[in-house]
Design a protein around this motif. Structure first.
Motif, PDB file in Angstrom:
ATOM      1  N   GLU A   1      35.691  51.747  42.128  1.00 41.97           N
ATOM      2  CA  GLU A   1      35.625  50.293  42.279  1.00 41.97           C
ATOM      3  C   GLU A   1      36.937  49.645  41.793  1.00 41.97           C
ATOM      4  O   GLU A   1      37.535  48.828  42.503  1.00 41.97           O
ATOM      5  CB  GLU A   1      34.455  49.789  41.419  1.00 41.97           C
TER       6      GLU A   1
ATOM      7  N   THR B   1      39.580  47.663  44.098  1.00 38.92           N
ATOM      8  CA  THR B   1      39.904  46.248  43.910  1.00 38.92           C
ATOM      9  C   THR B   1      41.391  46.067  43.586  1.00 38.92           C
ATOM     10  O   THR B   1      41.938  44.998  43.806  1.00 38.92           O
ATOM     11  CB  THR B   1      39.046  45.584  42.808  1.00 38.92           C
TER      12      THR B   1
ATOM     13  N   ARG C   1      43.452  47.514  45.283  1.00 35.13           N
ATOM     14  CA  ARG C   1      44.023  47.692  46.612  1.00 35.13           C
ATOM     15  C   ARG C   1      44.983  48.868  46.706  1.00 35.13           C
ATOM     16  O   ARG C   1      46.099  48.732  47.208  1.00 35.13           O
ATOM     17  CB  ARG C   1      44.744  46.411  47.062  1.00 35.13           C
TER      18      ARG C   1
ATOM     19  N   GLN D   1      31.978  44.591  54.251  1.00 35.78           N
ATOM     20  CA  GLN D   1      33.077  43.733  53.832  1.00 35.78           C
ATOM     21  C   GLN D   1      32.663  42.262  53.776  1.00 35.78           C
ATOM     22  O   GLN D   1      33.246  41.486  53.072  1.00 35.78           O
ATOM     23  CB  GLN D   1      34.279  43.860  54.776  1.00 35.78           C
TER      24      GLN D   1
ATOM     25  N   TYR E   1      28.317  45.324  48.111  1.00 37.53           N
ATOM     26  CA  TYR E   1      29.245  44.252  47.742  1.00 37.53           C
ATOM     27  C   TYR E   1      30.490  44.827  47.083  1.00 37.53           C
ATOM     28  O   TYR E   1      30.388  45.649  46.168  1.00 37.53           O
ATOM     29  CB  TYR E   1      28.552  43.292  46.777  1.00 37.53           C
ATOM     30  N   ARG E   2      31.662  44.433  47.567  1.00 39.94           N
ATOM     31  CA  ARG E   2      32.915  44.846  46.925  1.00 39.94           C
ATOM     32  C   ARG E   2      33.715  43.608  46.576  1.00 39.94           C
ATOM     33  O   ARG E   2      34.226  42.934  47.458  1.00 39.94           O
ATOM     34  CB  ARG E   2      33.747  45.730  47.860  1.00 39.94           C
ATOM     35  N   PRO E   3      33.837  43.305  45.291  1.00 42.54           N
ATOM     36  CA  PRO E   3      34.613  42.122  44.927  1.00 42.54           C
ATOM     37  C   PRO E   3      36.056  42.295  45.359  1.00 42.54           C
ATOM     38  O   PRO E   3      36.587  43.401  45.341  1.00 42.54           O
ATOM     39  CB  PRO E   3      34.506  42.072  43.405  1.00 42.54           C
ATOM     40  N   ASN E   4      36.658  41.234  45.758  1.00 43.53           N
ATOM     41  CA  ASN E   4      38.076  41.283  46.095  1.00 43.53           C
ATOM     42  C   ASN E   4      38.871  41.109  44.807  1.00 43.53           C
ATOM     43  O   ASN E   4      39.110  40.001  44.346  1.00 43.53           O
ATOM     44  CB  ASN E   4      38.396  40.173  47.097  1.00 43.53           C
ATOM     45  N   GLY E   5      39.229  42.243  44.225  1.00 42.24           N
ATOM     46  CA  GLY E   5      39.874  42.217  42.912  1.00 42.24           C
ATOM     47  C   GLY E   5      41.205  41.498  42.918  1.00 42.24           C
ATOM     48  O   GLY E   5      41.567  40.817  41.962  1.00 42.24           O
ATOM     49  N   VAL E   6      41.955  41.639  44.010  1.00 42.67           N
ATOM     50  CA  VAL E   6      43.252  40.976  44.091  1.00 42.67           C
ATOM     51  C   VAL E   6      43.061  39.465  44.050  1.00 42.67           C
ATOM     52  O   VAL E   6      43.667  38.761  43.238  1.00 42.67           O
ATOM     53  CB  VAL E   6      44.018  41.407  45.355  1.00 42.67           C
ATOM     54  N   ALA E   7      42.151  38.982  44.900  1.00 40.71           N
ATOM     55  CA  ALA E   7      41.899  37.542  44.914  1.00 40.71           C
ATOM     56  C   ALA E   7      41.336  37.084  43.571  1.00 40.71           C
ATOM     57  O   ALA E   7      41.742  36.067  43.023  1.00 40.71           O
ATOM     58  CB  ALA E   7      40.921  37.196  46.034  1.00 40.71           C
TER      59      ALA E   7
ATOM     60  N   SER F   1      41.732  38.395  40.597  1.00 39.62           N
ATOM     61  CA  SER F   1      42.686  38.391  39.491  1.00 39.62           C
ATOM     62  C   SER F   1      43.685  37.246  39.631  1.00 39.62           C
ATOM     63  O   SER F   1      44.250  36.787  38.649  1.00 39.62           O
ATOM     64  CB  SER F   1      43.401  39.739  39.393  1.00 39.62           C
ATOM     65  N   MET F   2      43.906  36.767  40.866  1.00 39.60           N
ATOM     66  CA  MET F   2      44.751  35.584  41.054  1.00 39.60           C
ATOM     67  C   MET F   2      44.119  34.380  40.366  1.00 39.60           C
ATOM     68  O   MET F   2      44.799  33.493  39.874  1.00 39.60           O
ATOM     69  CB  MET F   2      44.908  35.260  42.544  1.00 39.60           C
TER      70      MET F   2
END
Lengths: 363, 363
Positions: free
Chosen positions: A116, A120, A122, B7, B52-58, B60-61
């Motif tokens: 995970e 995330t 990427r 997604q 569910y996969r959180p968008n870690g990049v978004a 963390s922004m």
């Protein structure tokens, strides 16, 4: 060239100072080979001098590419994995990628978390040695979502569309057992994380990638014994948990309970430590009373006396193959996944010899 | 609950399916303790079921926090680092963080790249064992930019405001050398990555964290010899590169050139492999002719004969201390950095004994 506010240095500043265009500077900093080595070196040097730090999060939002690969393994202190990691790292770095590693300590929950976190972040692809016997739904979802994924050392039965890289465990065991049979041994014990049950019997039939390594190694033992016309005796198969202490106990029990055994094959590098120590403490002479074959060519194998005969995995090749397959999958998501079963080799040292005169005649 | 387009699953879908508010679902998925364990487990389970996969990049922004810690080490196959990594991982996971590891293979350029990649992945903090003798400007910039940073095993002289965690190398050597002196040895050789020069002489004076571990270990030898009124002879100090092959050669040379030496202290675990092998091949009897003290308590130390006496680092405590210090620095960037010099201990086995009768009388 002295600036204090490094954070405010932009790619434009770097391009200007290096005397190149902004796009050339960008390509140079991402390691693109559309730029000459000389220009790349200059841009990289200037960027370092200026204290330029690309905003990776922002950049990956735009390019969708972070030039990183994740590796998830169960145990960083295991020699096999640490050696494979080194050759994975070397290979992917040659292609301009960087490596991030996460360890699961063999815990399914930690594996889900590691996968995970790396998704995330990427990463462009993942090499995973799955926790044995755990649910693999998270890996299936990852593969289904189109993330490049290569399985290392352990298969994940329900995950399709991914490559698998491993030593050929069945043939690795055959090398060890055939060596002992060739020396004249008939009663050969085995120290194994797998239990001797119907799964092993099925695994001994041709279908050589569906099971965990320990099962395949036990299956290889069963097959080699059977092919040589020798009886597979359940009491010669000593189950051990994954620790040298457990293997010490299993080996001691095997020596005490089955005095007709004249050779032992130990199927893992962590287990080999315990098996060797147990043999030393048993009062048996190795190899006169008992021959021993270990697994993986640890640095201590030639240091101990007798020097240890081992089945050596092609760790370097396994790492390179996994890395190259992943890079192919990243470049071409539609590529056909492959199963790479790489051959082990036997390193013959002093811990194996023909069976000596035993006080107890073989039954 | 079957969906194919994983997604497209959002936090709102998860919240609805779990019967909680969106903000509760968000808090549950980031491991916040404002949510009960029961709710957290339910939300996590539902999120997994829905894919569910959180968008870690978004994410963390927005939050500026990725709940990850990076570790940069020179060599994953070195037992000291792999053991320290395990205790770092365990500690930071207990605090809800995940660990990403990068290895530099001792190459300054790879270290800069590793630190760069981990900072652009927005880790919350970094534990770094710097490449020895390399430029540390990138670490200074990182520390100056406010990133939580802890130095492990090796200091970085120009980097201020960071904590440093290491074994007390000077005292570790004193344990080994005092043990040998106590047994009656007077001519004690040392296998060291450091060269015997003015740096070592200065390092032997009180200032115990400014230098690399090998220098400090050599300085500890010099100090222990001097304190006991024994002469430090340059020909007893055998320099070795960082490999067991180099240490094998250095040990062989030391044995041949200085027959008055009755004991050898080897200052690194990789070097100890080569030193032990060289002693085995030399025809000298250990410990009758030569006593040997190794460094780090490897799993092979009790397997070889004679069982190896070693200086053991408190690897577990080093890892926990580095992790806890980093977590403190993340929580409170204004905290006072600390220097943690942790005590080694001597594990006495069979490779050390009083000097026997030598054919060549001591000079």
């Amino acid at each position: 060239m002295t600036r204090t506010a490094h954070q405010s240095v932009t790619i434009v500043d770097v391009a200007k100072a290096a005397g190149v265009s902004k796009s050339t500077a960008g390509r140079a900093l991402t390691g693109s080979d559309e730029v000459s080595a000389r220009t790349r070196d200059k841009v990289v040097r200037v960027a370092a001098e200026l204290g330029y730090r690309p905003n990776g999060v922002a950049r990956s939002m735009i390019t969708g590419n972070t030039e990183t690969v994740g590796v998830v393994i169960p145990d960083m202190s295991n020699r096999f994995f640490s050696a494979a990691l080194q050759s994975i790292a070397r290979t992917i770095r040659q292609h301009g990628y960087e490596l991030l590693v996460s360890s699961t300590e063999g815990e399914p929950a930690l594996e889900r978390r590691s996968v995970e976190v790396l998704s995330t972040k990427r990463v462009d692809g993942l090499i995973v040695a799955p926790v044995l016997g755990a649910d693999t739904d998270h890996l299936r979802r990852l593969a289904d979502s189109g993330t490049a994924l290569v399985l290392l050392d352990r298969p994940a039965p329900k995950v399709s569309g991914t490559s698998f890289v491993s030593v050929d465990n069945v043939e690795a065991s055959r090398l060890a057992v055939d060596h002992l049979i060739g020396l004249g041994h008939r009663h050969i014990g085995i120290i194994s994380e797998a239990r001797y049950d119907a799964t092993v019997t099925r695994a001994a039939e041709p279908s050589p990638t569906a099971h965990r390594p320990s099962t395949m190694r036990l299956a290889g033992y069963v097959r080699a014994m059977t092919d040589a016309g020798l009886e597979v005796r359940p009491e010669h198969i000593a189950h051990s948990a994954y620790s040298s202490a457990a293997s010490y106990a299993a080996t001691t029990r095997l020596l005490n309970v089955t005095p007709q055994v004249t050779a032992i094959y130990c199927t893992d590098n962590v287990l080999s430590v315990g098996a060797f120590a147990a043999l030393q403490d048993s009062g048996c002479h190795c190899p006169r009373d008992i021959s021993l074959v270990g697994f993986d060519d640890h640095d201590w194998a030639p240091l101990v006396r007798p020097r240890l005969t081992v089945v050596a995995q092609p760790t370097e090749v396994i790492g390179v193959t996994a890395a190259e397959d992943l890079l192919t999958a990243i470049a071409d998501p539609a590529r056909e996944p492959a199963t790479h079963l790489l051959p082990a080799r036997l390193v013959t040292r002093d811990s194996t010899a023909p069976p000596g005169l035993s006080l107890i005649p073989p039954t």
